[in-house]
Write a protein that holds these residues in place. Structure first.
Motif, PDB file in Angstrom:
ATOM      1  N   THR A  97     163.972  -5.032  15.980  1.00  0.00           N
ATOM      2  CA  THR A  97     163.526  -5.626  14.719  1.00  0.00           C
ATOM      3  C   THR A  97     164.657  -5.487  13.710  1.00  0.00           C
ATOM      4  O   THR A  97     165.097  -4.369  13.402  1.00  0.00           O
ATOM      5  CB  THR A  97     162.267  -4.924  14.191  1.00  0.00           C
ATOM      6  N   GLU A  98     165.141  -6.642  13.218  1.00  0.00           N
ATOM      7  CA  GLU A  98     166.241  -6.636  12.255  1.00  0.00           C
ATOM      8  C   GLU A  98     165.785  -6.106  10.903  1.00  0.00           C
ATOM      9  O   GLU A  98     164.634  -6.294  10.502  1.00  0.00           O
ATOM     10  CB  GLU A  98     166.783  -8.054  12.064  1.00  0.00           C
ATOM     11  N   PRO A 100     165.090  -6.150   7.223  1.00  0.00           N
ATOM     12  CA  PRO A 100     164.855  -7.257   6.290  1.00  0.00           C
ATOM     13  C   PRO A 100     165.751  -7.213   5.047  1.00  0.00           C
ATOM     14  O   PRO A 100     165.851  -8.200   4.325  1.00  0.00           O
ATOM     15  CB  PRO A 100     163.374  -7.101   5.912  1.00  0.00           C
ATOM     16  N   TYR A 104     171.408 -12.095   5.825  1.00  0.00           N
ATOM     17  CA  TYR A 104     171.236 -13.126   6.841  1.00  0.00           C
ATOM     18  C   TYR A 104     171.076 -12.455   8.198  1.00  0.00           C
ATOM     19  O   TYR A 104     171.269 -11.252   8.326  1.00  0.00           O
ATOM     20  CB  TYR A 104     172.404 -14.126   6.848  1.00  0.00           C
ATOM     21  N   SER A 105     170.720 -13.245   9.184  1.00  0.00           N
ATOM     22  CA  SER A 105     170.418 -12.700  10.510  1.00  0.00           C
ATOM     23  C   SER A 105     171.675 -12.196  11.221  1.00  0.00           C
ATOM     24  O   SER A 105     172.712 -12.853  11.209  1.00  0.00           O
ATOM     25  CB  SER A 105     169.744 -13.759  11.369  1.00  0.00           C
ATOM     26  N   TYR A 106     171.547 -11.045  11.829  1.00  0.00           N
ATOM     27  CA  TYR A 106     172.618 -10.475  12.642  1.00  0.00           C
ATOM     28  C   TYR A 106     172.257 -10.558  14.124  1.00  0.00           C
ATOM     29  O   TYR A 106     172.789  -9.816  14.930  1.00  0.00           O
ATOM     30  CB  TYR A 106     172.856  -9.013  12.249  1.00  0.00           C
ATOM     31  N   SER A 107     171.354 -11.479  14.478  1.00  0.00           N
ATOM     32  CA  SER A 107     170.899 -11.552  15.872  1.00  0.00           C
ATOM     33  C   SER A 107     172.041 -11.848  16.827  1.00  0.00           C
ATOM     34  O   SER A 107     172.108 -11.266  17.903  1.00  0.00           O
ATOM     35  CB  SER A 107     169.780 -12.583  16.032  1.00  0.00           C
ATOM     36  N   TRP A 127     165.223 -14.662  20.596  1.00  0.00           N
ATOM     37  CA  TRP A 127     165.141 -14.362  19.170  1.00  0.00           C
ATOM     38  C   TRP A 127     164.062 -15.194  18.502  1.00  0.00           C
ATOM     39  O   TRP A 127     163.929 -16.389  18.752  1.00  0.00           O
ATOM     40  CB  TRP A 127     166.476 -14.636  18.478  1.00  0.00           C
ATOM     41  N   ASP A 129     161.740 -14.880  14.500  1.00  0.00           N
ATOM     42  CA  ASP A 129     161.166 -14.179  13.339  1.00  0.00           C
ATOM     43  C   ASP A 129     161.746 -12.781  13.118  1.00  0.00           C
ATOM     44  O   ASP A 129     161.015 -11.813  12.908  1.00  0.00           O
ATOM     45  CB  ASP A 129     159.641 -14.082  13.465  1.00  0.00           C
ATOM     46  N   GLY A 130     163.074 -12.668  13.189  1.00  0.00           N
ATOM     47  CA  GLY A 130     163.714 -11.386  12.908  1.00  0.00           C
ATOM     48  C   GLY A 130     163.621 -10.364  14.016  1.00  0.00           C
ATOM     49  O   GLY A 130     163.911  -9.190  13.815  1.00  0.00           O
ATOM     50  N   LYS A 131     163.207 -10.800  15.204  1.00  0.00           N
ATOM     51  CA  LYS A 131     163.099  -9.888  16.343  1.00  0.00           C
ATOM     52  C   LYS A 131     163.914 -10.462  17.504  1.00  0.00           C
ATOM     53  O   LYS A 131     163.862 -11.650  17.789  1.00  0.00           O
ATOM     54  CB  LYS A 131     161.650  -9.704  16.772  1.00  0.00           C
ATOM     55  N   LEU A 132     164.669  -9.582  18.146  1.00  0.00           N
ATOM     56  CA  LEU A 132     165.519  -9.974  19.262  1.00  0.00           C
ATOM     57  C   LEU A 132     165.128  -9.165  20.491  1.00  0.00           C
ATOM     58  O   LEU A 132     164.995  -7.945  20.430  1.00  0.00           O
ATOM     59  CB  LEU A 132     166.994  -9.712  18.924  1.00  0.00           C
TER      60      LEU A 132
END
Length: 193
Positions: A97-98, A100, A104-107, A127, A129-132
């Motif tokens: 879980t990134e 918040p 910006y996204s670091y996926s 990836w 909704d902010g989850k990888l």
């Protein structure tokens, strides 16, 4: 008694003996691709890439050539995953879980870092909704967790963690999450090419 028909591999060898390209002839002989229903597709989880030097396709994960993975005209042997998996064909997943707070996204950074360890990878549709979702093998997942749990970035001169949590998932739970991500992708963008 009817004459036995040559296999696709035999026809491809004949083309190669006449100066043609074996892999191209083998792929042509197999005919058009059928619709794929599994997430790891008809290639058994392999991620084959073309090598111009050899005119063959090689898996970027387990480094086996497509010809060696195929059992003549039969099914393809499943990918054993990254070389660092040690041949372990069992799978487990980490749900990252990134944070918040990140602007910006670091996926993609997380996916590249996990892959660079040699013991984890982000499969397609991992990836949302902010989850990888990161795939690994049971024998190395603890080491992978150790390597990624403390990743940080600098924002406004302070160190901020990239992740707020890492959840361990079973193979079934990981595949279910990938299926949900795939369905969400199709609903938003249509069938992938």
């Amino acid at each position: 008694m009817p004459k036995k028909q040559p296999t696709a591999a035999q026809r491809a060898r004949e083309v190669a003996s006449q100066g043609g390209k074996y892999t191209r002839a083998l792929r042509t002989a197999k005919g058009p691709a059928t619709e794929v229903t599994r997430l790891d597709d008809r290639f058994g989880g392999h991620e084959f890439e073309y090598e111009q030097v050899t005119d063959l396709f090689r898996c970027s994960q387990c480094r086996v050539y497509e010809l060696a993975a195929r059992d003549t005209d039969g099914p393809i042997k499943p990918c054993t995953g990254l070389v660092g998996y040690g041949g372990d064909t069992e799978r487990v997943y980490l749900l990252l879980t990134e944070n918040p707070e990140l602007p910006y996204s670091y996926s993609s950074t997380l996916a590249v870092h996990a892959h660079s360890t040699g013991i984890g990878r982000a499969p397609r549709f991992s990836w949302r909704d902010g989850k990888l979702l990161i795939e690994s093998a049971p024998s190395v997942v603890a080491e992978l967790t150790r390597r990624i749990e403390h990743l940080t970035t600098t924002i406004d001169g302070r160190q901020v963690p990239l992740l707020t949590s890492i959840d361990h998932l079973t193979a079934a739970a990981g595949r279910a999450a990938l299926a949900e991500n795939y369905a969400a992708y199709v609903a938003e963008y249509g069938q992938p090419a």
